[in-house]
Design a protein around this motif. Sequence first.
Motif, short mmCIF file in Angstrom:
data_model
loop_
_atom_site.label_atom_id
_atom_site.label_comp_id
_atom_site.label_asym_id
_atom_site.label_seq_id
_atom_site.Cartn_x
_atom_site.Cartn_y
_atom_site.Cartn_z
N VAL A 129 0.86 -1.19 0.00
CA VAL A 129 0.00 0.00 0.00
C VAL A 129 0.89 1.23 0.00
O VAL A 129 1.81 1.35 0.83
CB VAL A 129 -0.91 0.05 1.25
CG1 VAL A 129 -1.98 1.12 1.08
CG2 VAL A 129 -1.54 -1.29 1.53
N ILE A 130 0.62 2.14 -0.91
CA ILE A 130 1.39 3.38 -1.02
C ILE A 130 0.50 4.54 -0.54
O ILE A 130 -0.61 4.73 -1.05
CB ILE A 130 1.83 3.66 -2.47
CG1 ILE A 130 2.40 2.38 -3.13
CG2 ILE A 130 2.83 4.82 -2.52
CD1 ILE A 130 3.60 1.78 -2.45
N PHE A 131 0.99 5.30 0.41
CA PHE A 131 0.25 6.44 0.94
C PHE A 131 0.91 7.76 0.53
O PHE A 131 2.14 7.88 0.56
CB PHE A 131 0.22 6.39 2.49
CG PHE A 131 -0.51 5.21 3.06
CD1 PHE A 131 -1.86 5.28 3.36
CD2 PHE A 131 0.16 4.02 3.30
CE1 PHE A 131 -2.54 4.20 3.90
CE2 PHE A 131 -0.51 2.93 3.85
CZ PHE A 131 -1.85 3.02 4.14
N GLY A 132 0.07 8.71 0.14
CA GLY A 132 0.55 10.08 0.00
C GLY A 132 1.18 10.46 -1.33
O GLY A 132 1.87 11.49 -1.40
N VAL A 150 2.03 -3.56 -11.14
CA VAL A 150 0.92 -2.72 -11.60
C VAL A 150 0.12 -2.17 -10.40
O VAL A 150 0.11 -2.77 -9.33
CB VAL A 150 -0.06 -3.52 -12.50
CG1 VAL A 150 0.60 -3.92 -13.80
CG2 VAL A 150 -0.60 -4.75 -11.76
N PRO A 151 -0.60 -1.04 -10.60
CA PRO A 151 -1.58 -0.60 -9.59
C PRO A 151 -2.70 -1.64 -9.53
O PRO A 151 -3.15 -2.12 -10.56
CB PRO A 151 -2.10 0.72 -10.15
CG PRO A 151 -1.08 1.16 -11.15
CD PRO A 151 -0.51 -0.11 -11.72
N SER A 152 -3.11 -2.01 -8.31
CA SER A 152 -4.10 -3.09 -8.20
C SER A 152 -5.35 -2.72 -7.40
O SER A 152 -6.39 -3.35 -7.58
CB SER A 152 -3.46 -4.33 -7.56
OG SER A 152 -2.92 -4.01 -6.28
N ASN A 153 -5.26 -1.75 -6.52
CA ASN A 153 -6.43 -1.32 -5.73
C ASN A 153 -6.41 0.19 -5.56
O ASN A 153 -5.59 0.72 -4.80
CB ASN A 153 -6.42 -1.95 -4.33
CG ASN A 153 -6.54 -3.46 -4.33
OD1 ASN A 153 -5.65 -4.14 -4.82
ND2 ASN A 153 -7.61 -3.98 -3.78
N TYR A 154 -7.34 0.87 -6.24
CA TYR A 154 -7.48 2.32 -6.06
C TYR A 154 -8.43 2.55 -4.88
O TYR A 154 -9.63 2.74 -5.05
CB TYR A 154 -8.03 2.96 -7.34
CG TYR A 154 -7.05 2.95 -8.49
CD1 TYR A 154 -6.22 4.04 -8.74
CD2 TYR A 154 -6.96 1.85 -9.34
CE1 TYR A 154 -5.33 4.04 -9.81
CE2 TYR A 154 -6.06 1.83 -10.40
CZ TYR A 154 -5.25 2.93 -10.63
OH TYR A 154 -4.35 2.92 -11.69
N ASN A 155 -7.89 2.51 -3.67
CA ASN A 155 -8.74 2.51 -2.47
C ASN A 155 -9.27 3.89 -2.09
O ASN A 155 -10.41 4.03 -1.67
CB ASN A 155 -7.97 1.91 -1.29
CG ASN A 155 -7.85 0.40 -1.41
OD1 ASN A 155 -8.66 -0.24 -2.06
ND2 ASN A 155 -6.84 -0.17 -0.78
N SER A 156 -8.42 4.90 -2.19
CA SER A 156 -8.84 6.28 -1.92
C SER A 156 -7.82 7.20 -2.57
O SER A 156 -6.82 6.73 -3.12
CB SER A 156 -8.90 6.55 -0.40
OG SER A 156 -7.61 6.67 0.15
N GLU A 158 -5.75 8.92 -1.14
CA GLU A 158 -4.53 8.89 -0.33
C GLU A 158 -3.87 7.52 -0.32
O GLU A 158 -2.81 7.34 0.26
CB GLU A 158 -4.86 9.29 1.12
CG GLU A 158 -5.47 10.67 1.26
CD GLU A 158 -6.10 10.88 2.63
OE1 GLU A 158 -5.86 10.04 3.52
OE2 GLU A 158 -6.81 11.88 2.80
N GLN A 159 -4.49 6.53 -0.96
CA GLN A 159 -4.03 5.15 -0.80
C GLN A 159 -4.21 4.35 -2.08
O GLN A 159 -5.31 4.21 -2.58
CB GLN A 159 -4.83 4.51 0.34
CG GLN A 159 -4.42 3.11 0.70
CD GLN A 159 -5.39 2.47 1.68
OE1 GLN A 159 -5.88 1.37 1.44
NE2 GLN A 159 -5.68 3.15 2.77
#
Length: 286
Positions: A129-132, A150-156, A158-159
Amino acid sequence: MKAYLFPGQGSQFVGMGKDLYKNSHLAKKLFQLSDEILDFRITSVMFEGSMDILKNTKYTQLSIYIYSVIKAKISNNFEPDMVAGHSLGELSALAAIKVFSFEDGLRLVNQRATIMQKICESTYGGMAVIFGLEDSIIEEVCKKDHGIIVPSNYNSDEQLVISGEIQALRRVCFLLQKIGAKKIFFIPVQGAFHSPIMAPAQKEFKKIVNKIFFKNPKCPIYQNVTALPIIKSDDIKKNIVKQLTYPVKWKQSIKNMMNHRDISFTEIGPGNILQGLIKKISKNSV
């Protein structure tokens, strides 16, 4: 407008479902039915298993599906205008709105989890998980790496979660930290879910999905692959197969749901992870 949300992996807890089993005759019946269909005591894993056991992908997916769908079925006021599920939660949502039966959904989840577990054991993948950091920056760094990442979850806003080969994951996380990521958290899972690494699982899962009878949903489901309201069973089938290798467009789904006036969100399942994400998405959507 009432929107119901169903969580995915990561929301499990020790003893999950024990209170439902004790306090509801219908819940008890469905838990016992689950043991019969699976031909092993998933209830023992859920009620008495350790967190180490529950973290196993196979047990995690089954436990969350069973818990979530039972909770919806014993609810007195489950009358959704729309639903969405995060990853595995999409199958829980589909069973809850009777696109397929509880039993067929359980078989689907069991096969899905078994197939994915095999991929996890035969590949060296991971997730973080990458924040910020802005999505576009993370996407660009992933794209430039020569491995599978690859990007796998566009959670918010900020995340964002990324998935891929473990060496590529470490390289990309190192670079993202250097360019300003506030925090990076390696998720304790064995596999690279929602990435091209899951392609073999996708082929097998498609065969299983095509054997199950799907009805049109009684309300729209905002699916992970499109973030749009889907109302046709054929489209739903295609999307739950694609989901294994496509990113989860969670924040996009929630923002699209928020376009409806006077909408309220209710999370059905173990924990309240999705409610936390809703607050972050709402804050950035004002």
